[in-house]
Design a protein around this motif. Structure first.
Motif, PDB file in Angstrom:
ATOM      1  N   UNK A 284       0.828  -1.199   0.000  1.00 38.79           N
ATOM      2  CA  UNK A 284       0.000   0.000   0.000  1.00 38.79           C
ATOM      3  C   UNK A 284       0.864   1.251   0.000  1.00 38.79           C
ATOM      4  N   UNK A 285       0.330   2.332  -0.546  1.00 34.78           N
ATOM      5  CA  UNK A 285       0.970   3.636  -0.482  1.00 34.78           C
ATOM      6  C   UNK A 285       0.042   4.587   0.261  1.00 34.78           C
ATOM      7  N   UNK A 286       0.571   5.328   1.227  1.00 35.38           N
ATOM      8  CA  UNK A 286      -0.300   6.187   2.003  1.00 35.38           C
ATOM      9  C   UNK A 286       0.440   6.964   3.065  1.00 35.38           C
ATOM     10  N   UNK A 330       5.177   4.002   2.417  1.00 29.20           N
ATOM     11  CA  UNK A 330       4.760   2.785   1.722  1.00 29.20           C
ATOM     12  C   UNK A 330       4.850   1.592   2.663  1.00 29.20           C
ATOM     13  N   UNK A 331       3.866   0.711   2.538  1.00 23.93           N
ATOM     14  CA  UNK A 331       3.843  -0.532   3.318  1.00 23.93           C
ATOM     15  C   UNK A 331       3.979  -1.683   2.334  1.00 23.93           C
ATOM     16  N   UNK A 332       5.106  -2.425   2.413  1.00 24.06           N
ATOM     17  CA  UNK A 332       5.278  -3.622   1.598  1.00 24.06           C
ATOM     18  C   UNK A 332       6.073  -3.409   0.327  1.00 24.06           C
ATOM     19  N   UNK A 340       8.538   2.151   4.868  1.00 23.92           N
ATOM     20  CA  UNK A 340       9.584   3.131   4.615  1.00 23.92           C
ATOM     21  C   UNK A 340       8.980   4.425   4.097  1.00 23.92           C
ATOM     22  N   UNK A 341       9.694   5.524   4.320  1.00 25.25           N
ATOM     23  CA  UNK A 341       9.289   6.819   3.773  1.00 25.25           C
ATOM     24  C   UNK A 341       9.509   6.786   2.273  1.00 25.25           C
ATOM     25  N   UNK A 342       8.583   7.381   1.515  1.00 23.27           N
ATOM     26  CA  UNK A 342       8.679   7.342   0.058  1.00 23.27           C
ATOM     27  C   UNK A 342       9.749   8.273  -0.501  1.00 23.27           C
TER      28      UNK A 342
END
Length: 389
Positions: A284-286, A330-332, A340-342
């Motif tokens: 996921x992105x968030x 981002x998760x995964x 991690x931070x994008x």
């Protein structure tokens, strides 16, 4: 750290033994996984699931926790209702080869929804109604098993996972059911007809989800991903056995090794954050919020030197649609459930800096944890108390 998954990796990761469409142009059932009750998941998504997994009627607990799906009903006029106590009905999704491509390897299909054991289809009663709806559903005779009419065209699957939606007046539309501010289905007064409408901000996709891991919604707002709650944590050392949670000092700065209190967070998927949402891959992105607040995990100096160091604080969340770069996470990825931070650009994946023994690097005096991958770095995790040291 490793770059986000490629489309090729995505396709490979979600490949399954789902049946391959037949050479015939006629619509055909797929397999038993695509059969069940037509249901909603109050407070979340909606789907086609096995009867044992469906509550018979909505109640306060399902609305708050969305732990089980709730079956829709069919009244004496053959109209699809919600919350009226009408009998449930079993359906099956049929793939129709003439409706563009069928992507069986990733469980994406175009077709129709048939009431099991009949030649009746779930049908939009007013497909030529006002732009945006409301639209309503009924069960009517299937009209064509090669080229179904627009009122009977449905799709199974998109980037949110195994979602189901009416294809609408044009191919680009994805129309689900309307939801209220608590994400419960909206119905027409008195008749309890389930409302489908795209002119409102709150809309949920019908989802043929095998589980409620994802909460797919057509709204652009960020939403919490169930089971992605816990403590923001590191995995320190050359041979770690447990995760170690970071802390939050009185200045709301994120620290490590200072004895500051730990804090609960939850990962929210945000549809507008670049990178997409891939529930099947747990990717996921968030953004990351502090549970029960409108505060987000924020990089204090997102425009700092390439490679860092960057530092973290907890501060008020920015937009819940267009998330600022300092709060985009981002998760995964290919490593699993990493966080991690994008970073400054879409291709960055920035974790916390490691020393030569793979322990987190901190700022002297303040114990602020150092982010940056100029040398070596590791990803965070979001872990429950039982995972912690």
């Amino acid at each position: 750290m490793q770059l986000s998954i490629s489309l090729l990796a995505l396709l490979a990761a979600v490949a399954s033994s789902t049946a391959v469409p037949r050479a015939s142009s006629k619509c055909h059932s797929i397999d038993k996984k695509h059969k069940g009750y037509l249901v909603t998941n109050p407070g979340g998504s909606c789907g086609i699931v096995q009867p044992r997994r469906a509550h018979q009627s909505p109640d306060a607990s399902t609305a708050v926790n969305h732990e089980k799906f709730v079956a829709v009903g069919l009244n004496k006029k053959k109209q699809v209702t919600y919350g009226a106590g009408d009998p449930h009905f079993t359906v099956e999704f049929q793939a129709c080869p003439k409706l563009a491509d069928q992507e069986g390897s990733i469980d994406w299909w175009k077709g129709r929804i048939v009431v099991s054991g009949t030649n009746n289809c779930v049908t939009v009663t007013n497909p030529n109604g006002p732009e945006g709806g409301p639209f309503f559903l009924a069960v009517k005779k299937c009209e064509d098993d090669v080229n179904p009419p627009a009122s009977q065209q449905w799709e199974w699957g998109n980037d949110f996972g195994a979602v189901v939606f009416w294809r609408g007046k044009s191919e680009a539309e994805e129309i689900g059911y309307t939801i209220d501010s608590n994400y419960n289905p909206v119905t027409e007064k008195a008749s309890h007809l389930l409302n489908m409408q795209i002119s409102v901000a709150l809309l949920a996709l019908f989802a043929a989800a095998a589980s409620s891991t994802a909460v797919p919604r057509a709204s652009d707002k960020c939403y919490t991903v169930p089971s992605h709650k816990g403590y923001l944590s590191t995995y320190p050392g050359e041979h770690p056995k447990k995760w170690v949670a970071v802390g939050l000092n009185k200045k709301n700065q994120v620290t490590y090794g200072a004895g500051d209190p730990h804090f609960l967070v939850e990962f929210q998927a945000c549809p507008k954050v670049p990178g997409g949402q891939y529930p099947k891959l747990n990717d996921y992105n968030g953004r990351i919020i502090v549970s029960g607040t409108n505060k987000c995990l924020t990089v204090t100096n997102p425009n700092g030197a390439e490679g860092g160091p960057f530092f973290l604080v907890v501060e008020k969340c920015g937009s819940d649609v267009n998330v600022p770069a300092s709060q985009a996470w981002e998760f995964g990825n290919d490593f699993g459930a990493v966080v991690f931070w994008k970073g400054k650009s879409e291709m960055d994946e920035v974790g916390y800096t490691d020393d030569n023994k793979l322990n987190p690097v901190t700022e002297k005096g303040t114990h602020r944890i150092d982010l940056g991958c100029a040398k070596t770095c590791s990803s965070f995790g979001i872990k429950t108390k039982k995972d912690l040291q």
